[in-house]
Design an enzyme around this catalytic site. Sequence first.
Site, PDB file in Angstrom:
ATOM      1  N   HIS A  43       0.868  -1.195   0.000  1.00  0.00           N
ATOM      2  CA  HIS A  43       0.000   0.000   0.000  1.00  0.00           C
ATOM      3  C   HIS A  43       0.895   1.232   0.000  1.00  0.00           C
ATOM      4  O   HIS A  43       2.099   1.133   0.235  1.00  0.00           O
ATOM      5  CB  HIS A  43      -0.898   0.004   1.248  1.00  0.00           C
ATOM      6  N   HIS A 128       5.550   6.562  -1.445  1.00  0.00           N
ATOM      7  CA  HIS A 128       6.266   5.410  -2.005  1.00  0.00           C
ATOM      8  C   HIS A 128       5.479   4.144  -1.705  1.00  0.00           C
ATOM      9  O   HIS A 128       4.620   4.138  -0.813  1.00  0.00           O
ATOM     10  CB  HIS A 128       7.670   5.295  -1.393  1.00  0.00           C
TER      11      HIS A 128
HETATM   12  P1  2AM Z   1       5.977   2.125   4.640  1.00  0.00           P
HETATM   13  O1  2AM Z   1       5.023   3.151   4.155  1.00  0.00           O
HETATM   14  O2  2AM Z   1       7.355   2.456   4.234  1.00  0.00           O
HETATM   15  O3  2AM Z   1       5.587   0.753   4.227  1.00  0.00           O
HETATM   16  C1  2AM Z   1       2.202   0.411   8.684  1.00  0.00           C
HETATM   17  O4  2AM Z   1       3.208   0.104   9.593  1.00  0.00           O
HETATM   18  C2  2AM Z   1       2.708   1.320   7.604  1.00  0.00           C
HETATM   19  O5  2AM Z   1       3.083   2.588   8.140  1.00  0.00           O
HETATM   20  C3  2AM Z   1       3.915   0.746   6.900  1.00  0.00           C
HETATM   21  O6  2AM Z   1       3.594   0.570   5.559  1.00  0.00           O
HETATM   22  C4  2AM Z   1       5.042   1.715   7.170  1.00  0.00           C
HETATM   23  O7  2AM Z   1       5.990   2.087   6.224  1.00  0.00           O
HETATM   24  C5  2AM Z   1       4.357   2.955   7.667  1.00  0.00           C
HETATM   25  N1  2AM Z   1       5.171   3.604   8.717  1.00  0.00           N
HETATM   26  C6  2AM Z   1       5.658   4.858   8.662  1.00  0.00           C
HETATM   27  N2  2AM Z   1       6.308   5.181   9.779  1.00  0.00           N
HETATM   28  C7  2AM Z   1       6.277   4.090  10.574  1.00  0.00           C
HETATM   29  C8  2AM Z   1       6.803   3.794  11.868  1.00  0.00           C
HETATM   30  N3  2AM Z   1       7.489   4.693  12.579  1.00  0.00           N
HETATM   31  N4  2AM Z   1       6.598   2.563  12.365  1.00  0.00           N
HETATM   32  C9  2AM Z   1       5.904   1.640  11.654  1.00  0.00           C
HETATM   33  N5  2AM Z   1       5.376   1.871  10.437  1.00  0.00           N
HETATM   34  C10 2AM Z   1       5.543   3.074   9.895  1.00  0.00           C
END
Ligand code: 2AM
Length: 193
Positions: A43, A128
């Site tokens: 996603h 992204h």
């Molecule tokens: P992503 O967008 O790079 O995949 C759920 O965990 C989503 O939130 C993930 O898809 C993740 O990264 C995003 N995300 C952003 N910051 C985060 C954090 N500090 N901890 C966990 N997930 C985070």
Amino acid sequence: MRLFLAVDLPLPMLQQVADGVEELRKSAGSGRQFRWLGTDNLHITLKFLGEVEESQVNQLSGCCASIEWSGFGLKLGGSGYFPSVNRPRVFWQGFSAGIDEMRGLLARVERCAAGIGVLKDSRPYTPHLTLARIKPSKDGNAVAAFRQIQKEADDLLPVGSSFPVTTFSLYQSQLTPAGAVYTRLDTFLARII
Ligand code: 2AM
């Protein structure tokens, strides 16, 4: 509850990306370092909210539903590494159009959610699609392999394909020993499609 907001790819595009990821998984060999994501976990995160009190979820949903925004197009671009190819933790596919519109949508969400204590991110938002998470390694030859995967990805993924963004969703993230499980809790529609 651990929550985040995300935009989903339309199913045919999701399948094309997932097919590319499957090829990359094979190409990366036993892939000790790459943890490739499956279709359920692909996603475009709009905002990671972290722990939110259950009592605030309805307010948060109401806020997201009240935002006035128009649908827009996103165009898939090339791949890359966060924070860098020399110290990669995330392998992603980026976008070549629609970035400003994603930022505009995030700004609207943050303006509304500030009222219920959700903080703005201090870092600029770079939309992204995370394709893999990468375990750190001290292997000196790894950088060449990372560059090679990136080159292959740009051939295998649907770079240049566009799709409309007309919804975003509120997800719960549950961390389990088998990996994160994401559950869609609510979906919010653009006012003008
Ligand atoms: P992503 O967008 O790079 O995949 C759920 O965990 C989503 O939130 C993930 O898809 C993740 O990264 C995003 N995300 C952003 N910051 C985060 C954090 N500090 N901890 C966990 N997930 C985070």
